[in-house]
Design an enzyme around this catalytic site. Structure first.
Site, short mmCIF file in Angstrom:
data_model
loop_
_atom_site.label_atom_id
_atom_site.label_comp_id
_atom_site.label_asym_id
_atom_site.label_seq_id
_atom_site.Cartn_x
_atom_site.Cartn_y
_atom_site.Cartn_z
N PHE A 48 0.79 -1.24 0.00
CA PHE A 48 0.00 0.00 0.00
C PHE A 48 0.82 1.29 0.00
O PHE A 48 0.24 2.37 -0.01
CB PHE A 48 -0.99 0.05 1.18
CG PHE A 48 -2.22 -0.78 0.98
CD1 PHE A 48 -3.15 -0.45 0.02
CD2 PHE A 48 -2.44 -1.91 1.76
CE1 PHE A 48 -4.28 -1.22 -0.18
CE2 PHE A 48 -3.57 -2.69 1.57
CZ PHE A 48 -4.49 -2.34 0.59
N ASP A 49 2.14 1.23 0.03
CA ASP A 49 2.91 2.48 0.04
C ASP A 49 4.21 2.34 -0.74
O ASP A 49 5.28 2.73 -0.27
CB ASP A 49 3.19 2.92 1.48
CG ASP A 49 3.50 4.42 1.60
OD1 ASP A 49 3.13 5.17 0.67
OD2 ASP A 49 4.09 4.83 2.61
N ILE A 50 4.10 1.78 -1.94
CA ILE A 50 5.26 1.64 -2.80
C ILE A 50 5.58 3.01 -3.42
O ILE A 50 4.75 3.61 -4.11
CB ILE A 50 5.00 0.61 -3.93
CG1 ILE A 50 4.78 -0.78 -3.32
CG2 ILE A 50 6.16 0.58 -4.91
CD1 ILE A 50 5.97 -1.33 -2.55
#
Length: 230
Positions: free
Chosen positions: A51-53
């Site tokens: 969810f936070d690439i």
């Protein structure tokens, strides 16, 4: 990690520590990140969606091998379940998939990571942030839209350091993969396995994907090139 995070190698920002990486290095980093995400999505007993690439969450070792870090927003989900239940949005502005901040775009799944990855790859290619990009000194435009327009018109992209056919081929593969990954409809994005396969394959068969719906409200999203479908 000895080389810190990826963002300092793709954003100048007037920093004295900025150093532009060659196209082969950028390409290998993109492939390495894709393999890492493929493992999180398919190789673990329980699927992990990050969810936070983004470039700040990619660390580089002494050989510039990428390592995905910061799993603070990650969510575990049983392998057989494709849709994830979330309360509120999570991620970083500029990389969040449409369905994460509005369920009207579809269900949340591992394809939300695919979107983040696509935005990051386009940022790697362009050497600039994906939002509020100044073009020609007169206006601001969403960077993926700018890239898509130039590909449509078959115009020279003029990216720094592209000096031979091999570098051009790597850059083009990264661009087209990135654009396929940011399709508005999650079902039209490729899996990370397909992304790895495409990046390591021949660029000749790649087709320019449809422009995502968010860029052009007058058009409905249509299916991405079959060369990148899940």
């Amino acid at each position: 990690m000895p080389n810190g995070s990826l963002d300092k190698f793709i954003h100048d920002g007037g920093s004295s520590t900025y150093r532009h990486l060659g196209w082969d290095a950028l390409y290998q980093i993109a492939v390495g990140i894709a393999r890492g995400l493929e493992y999180l999505h398919r190789g673990c007993n329980t699927r992990i969606v990050h969810f936070d690439i983004k470039p700040q969450n990619i660390l580089l070792n002494e050989d510039f091998c990428p390592k995905i870090c910061d799993f603070g927003l990650a969510k575990l989900c049983p392998q057989k379940e494709s849709i994830i239940s979330l309360v509120g949005a999570r991620g970083t502005v500029g990389y969040i998939a449409p369905e994460v901040f509005s369920r009207n775009f579809g269900g949340i799944s591992h394809k939300s990571d695919v979107y983040c990855y696509g935005m990051m790859v386009l940022e790697m290619v362009g050497g600039r942030k994906n939002i509020s990009v100044e073009v020609d000194g007169t206006s601001e435009i969403y960077f993926p839209h700018w890239v898509y327009k130039h590909l449509e018109l078959d115009e020279e992209l003029g990216f720094h350091g592209v000096i031979d056919d091999e570098a051009n081929a790597s850059a083009r593969k990264m661009i087209i993969v990135g654009l396929c990954c940011i399709q508005t409809d999650p079902s039209q994005r490729p899996s990370m396995s397909r992304v790895v396969e495409t990046l390591e394959g021949s660029p000749e068969s790649l087709q320019i994907p449809p422009k995502p719906f968010l860029f052009s409200p007058s058009r409905s999203p249509v299916e991405c090139s079959t060369t990148l479908m899940p």
